[in-house]
Write an enzyme that holds these catalytic residues in place. Structure first.
Site, mmCIF file in Angstrom:
data_model
loop_
_atom_site.group_PDB
_atom_site.id
_atom_site.type_symbol
_atom_site.label_atom_id
_atom_site.label_comp_id
_atom_site.label_asym_id
_atom_site.label_seq_id
_atom_site.Cartn_x
_atom_site.Cartn_y
_atom_site.Cartn_z
ATOM 1 N N ASP A 1 16.497 -18.963 -40.382
ATOM 2 C CA ASP A 1 17.657 -18.340 -40.615
ATOM 3 C C ASP A 1 17.625 -18.380 -42.382
ATOM 4 O O ASP A 1 17.663 -19.541 -42.902
ATOM 5 C CB ASP A 1 18.928 -19.065 -40.494
ATOM 6 C CG ASP A 1 20.112 -18.521 -40.999
ATOM 7 O OD1 ASP A 1 19.936 -17.548 -41.918
ATOM 8 O OD2 ASP A 1 21.447 -18.922 -40.778
ATOM 9 N N TYR B 1 24.209 -31.262 -42.372
ATOM 10 C CA TYR B 1 24.449 -30.102 -41.844
ATOM 11 C C TYR B 1 23.977 -28.818 -42.592
ATOM 12 O O TYR B 1 24.119 -28.552 -43.570
ATOM 13 C CB TYR B 1 25.994 -29.778 -41.349
ATOM 14 C CG TYR B 1 26.102 -28.387 -40.773
ATOM 15 C CD1 TYR B 1 25.551 -28.211 -39.476
ATOM 16 C CD2 TYR B 1 26.371 -27.197 -41.553
ATOM 17 C CE1 TYR B 1 25.957 -26.703 -38.836
ATOM 18 C CE2 TYR B 1 26.506 -25.988 -40.958
ATOM 19 C CZ TYR B 1 26.029 -25.861 -39.410
ATOM 20 O OH TYR B 1 25.868 -24.661 -39.065
ATOM 21 N N LYS C 1 23.076 -25.238 -36.808
ATOM 22 C CA LYS C 1 22.484 -25.507 -35.489
ATOM 23 C C LYS C 1 21.038 -24.884 -35.249
ATOM 24 O O LYS C 1 20.751 -23.947 -36.145
ATOM 25 C CB LYS C 1 23.433 -24.976 -34.291
ATOM 26 C CG LYS C 1 24.443 -25.937 -34.123
ATOM 27 C CD LYS C 1 24.111 -26.870 -33.037
ATOM 28 C CE LYS C 1 25.317 -27.775 -32.654
ATOM 29 N NZ LYS C 1 25.037 -29.180 -32.376
HETATM 30 C C1 F6R Z 1 27.264 -21.786 -36.912
HETATM 31 C C2 F6R Z 1 27.493 -20.810 -38.021
HETATM 32 C C3 F6R Z 1 28.645 -20.448 -38.630
HETATM 33 C C4 F6R Z 1 29.003 -21.284 -39.984
HETATM 34 C C5 F6R Z 1 30.490 -20.828 -40.565
HETATM 35 C C6 F6R Z 1 30.677 -21.253 -41.911
HETATM 36 O O1 F6R Z 1 26.182 -22.165 -36.525
HETATM 37 O O2 F6R Z 1 26.386 -20.629 -38.582
HETATM 38 O O3 F6R Z 1 29.587 -20.652 -37.865
HETATM 39 O O4 F6R Z 1 29.109 -22.587 -39.686
HETATM 40 O O5 F6R Z 1 30.509 -19.579 -40.677
HETATM 41 O O6 F6R Z 1 29.648 -21.014 -42.825
HETATM 42 P P1 F6R Z 1 29.427 -21.485 -44.218
HETATM 43 O O7 F6R Z 1 29.626 -23.146 -44.240
HETATM 44 O O8 F6R Z 1 28.028 -21.203 -44.479
HETATM 45 O O9 F6R Z 1 30.693 -20.748 -45.084
HETATM 46 MG MG MG Z 2 23.054 -18.635 -40.989
HETATM 47 MG MG MG Z 3 21.341 -18.698 -36.615
#
Ligand code: F6R
Ligand code: MG
Ligand code: MG
Length: 365
Positions: free
Chosen positions: A11, A228, A231
Site C-alpha cells: 500500500d 500500527y 493490516k
Molecule cells: C484499515 C485502514 C483504514 C484506516 C482508517 C484510518 O486497514 O486502512 O480503515 O485505518 O481509514 O486511517 P488513517 O489513520 O490513515 O487516517
Molecule cells: Mg492504506
Molecule cells: Mg490495504
C-alpha cells in the site's frame, strides 16, 4: 522449465482515503514492469490492485528471494510513492518502512508470496489478493481446499490427491514454524490455524510429490514496524488442477463470507467479501474486507490471463451474505465481537486512558 512466480504488494497510497489505488500509480507500475520485461529481467507480469494495495504479479527465472526481483519491486513502489505524494494521496508510501533497499523486501513492509515451480504441461495458477484484513484470513480457505473433503471431493476420489497435503504453519509472533500432515494430523493442525491472529498457513505441499501447492504472505506489519501501519492485506498463490484441487475446489471456500480480522482501523471482525477487481473498493466503514482472485495459465512463464474469477454470478450469495453480516456486526458498534479483543486492535487509546485514570482504579476490597 523452472519458473518463479513472485507476487509482491504494498500500500503506497490510497485514493480516496484507503479505498482504492489511483490509476496514475498503476500506470507507473505498469511502466516499470514493462521495462523490466523488455530488458529480460521478467518473463511476464501483471499489475493490479485490491483496494489501496498495489499488486505486482511477476514471472522470472531468478528463483525465490532474488535481489534483482525484489529491487525491481522496491523501485516500482518508490516510483509509485512519488506519484502518490505529488497527488497527495492518503498514506503515500505507507508500507515502505525503510528508507533504503538492502537486498530483500521481506521485513521492510511489502507483502511477498513466491514459488519456484517446474511448469507442468498445463499450469493453472490462482492468485488471491485481499484488502482490509490479515494473513490469517487464508487459514480457513486453505484448510478447506487442501484438507476438507466436504469442500474438495478430489481428496476422496482423485488417486493423485488421496495421500493428502502438508501444511507449513507460522507462529507470526514467535517467528517459529511447524509442519502438519493432513489428513492424519488435522486435529493438531486446527488447534493452531483456528487462531489466525497468531498462526498463519505459510505454505502447502503435495505430500506424495513434495511439490509446492500454495504459498501465502504472512507479514504482520504492526509487528515489523513496532507500531500500527496497516493490516498486512495478504496475498496467496495456489496451484490448481491435476494433483492439486480443481479451480472450483480452490474457489469454493469463498462462498462463505467468513469473519476475518481487519476492516476499519484494522481493529474489527468483518466478513470477507469475494469481489471482481472492479468491486475491490472497500468503502463502507472502510470495508467490509475484500478478496479478489485472478486466474492464469502459465505458458513458458507467460501469464495467460488474467481471468477475474470472482466476477461470476455464483458468488452473488456470498456477497449478499457479507453485506448481511456487515449490517449485523456494525450494530455492535465499539463492542466485541465486532471490535477485536484488546490485544489485537491496531489502534488503541488504552494506554492514555489508563494513564489519565491513574489513582482512580482502586481495590474492590
Ligand atoms: C484499515 C485502514 C483504514 C484506516 C482508517 C484510518 O486497514 O486502512 O480503515 O485505518 O481509514 O486511517 P488513517 O489513520 O490513515 O487516517
Ligand atoms: Mg492504506
Ligand atoms: Mg490495504
Amino acid at each position: 522449465m523452472n519458473i518463479t512466480l513472485s507476487v509482491i504488494k504494498a500500500d503506497i497510497g490510497g485514493w480516496v482515503g484507503h479505498s482504492a489505488s489511483h490509476p496514475d500509480v498503476l500506470a507507473k507500475a505498469e511502466e516499470y514492469m514493462a521495462k523490466a520485461k523488455k530488458g529480460g529481467l521478467l518473463v511476464d507480469y501483471h499489475v493490479t490492485n485490491c483496494g489501496d494495495d498495489l499488486q505486482l504479479i511477476m514471472t522470472h527465472q531468478h528463483g525465490e528471494e532474488s535481489e534483482r526481483i525484489h529491487k525491481l519491486a522496491w523501485d516500482t513502489f518508490i516510483a509509485g510513492t512519488e506519484i502518490a505524494r505529488a497527488l497527495k494521496l492518503h498514506g503515500a508510501g505507507q508500507d515502505l518502512l525503510s528508507d533504503s533497499f538492502s537486498g530483500n523486501v521481506k521485513g521492510m513492509g511489502p507483502g511477498v508470496a513466491e514459488m519456484e515451480i517446474e511448469e507442468r504441461a498445463a499450469e493453472t495458477i490462482i492468485i488471491f489478493m485481499a484488502d482490509k484484513t490479515s494473513s490469517g484470513a487464508w487459514n480457513m480457505p486453505l484448510y478447506k481446499m487442501f484438507a476438507d473433503p466436504f469442500n474438495t471431493i478430489g481428496l476422496v476420489i482423485a488417486a493423485n490427491m488421496h495421500t493428502g497435503f502438508a501444511f507449513e504453519v507460522h507462529d507470526v509472533k514467535e517467528h517459529k514454524k511447524v509442519t502438519f500432515n493432513a489428513p492424519e494430523e488435522i486435529y493438531d493442525l486446527l488447534i493452531f490455524i483456528g487462531a489466525p491472529s497468531r498462526y498463519a498457513v505459510k505454505a502447502v505441499y503435495h505430500r506424495e510429490t513434495k511439490e509446492i501447492a500454495a504459498v501465502s504472505s504472512t507479514q504482520r506489519l504492526s509487528l515489523i514496524a513496532g507500531r500500527y501501519v496497516g493490516k498486512d492485506d495478504p496475498v496467496c498463490v495456489v496451484r490448481s488442477q491435476g494433483q492439486f484441487p480443481a479451480v472450483g475446489e480452490v474457489l469454493e471456500p469463498f462462498t462463505l463470507a467468513a469473519s476475518v480480522e481487519g476492516w476499519m482501523r484494522g481493529s474489527h471482525h468483518g466478513p470477507l467479501m469475494p469481489v471482481s477487481v472492479a468491486d475491490a473498493t472497500p468503502s463502507r466503514f472502510d470495508g467490509p474486507p475484500r478478496v479478489i482472485c485472478l486466474g492464469f495459465q502459465l505458458s513458458g512463464g507467460k501469464l495467460v490471463g488474467p481471468r477475474d474469477m470472482f466476477a461470476d454470478k455464483s458468488f452473488d450469495n456470498a456477497r449478499q451474505q457479507a453485506n448481511d453480516v456487515a449490517d449485523y456486526l456494525r450494530r455492535h458498534g465499539p463492542f466485541e465481537p465486532h471490535r477485536l479483543p484488546l490485544e489485537e486492535m491496531e489502534y488503541t487509546t488504552m494506554p492514555q486512558v489508563m494513564k489519565k485514570l491513574e489513582g482512580r482504579f482502586v481495590d474492590q476490597g
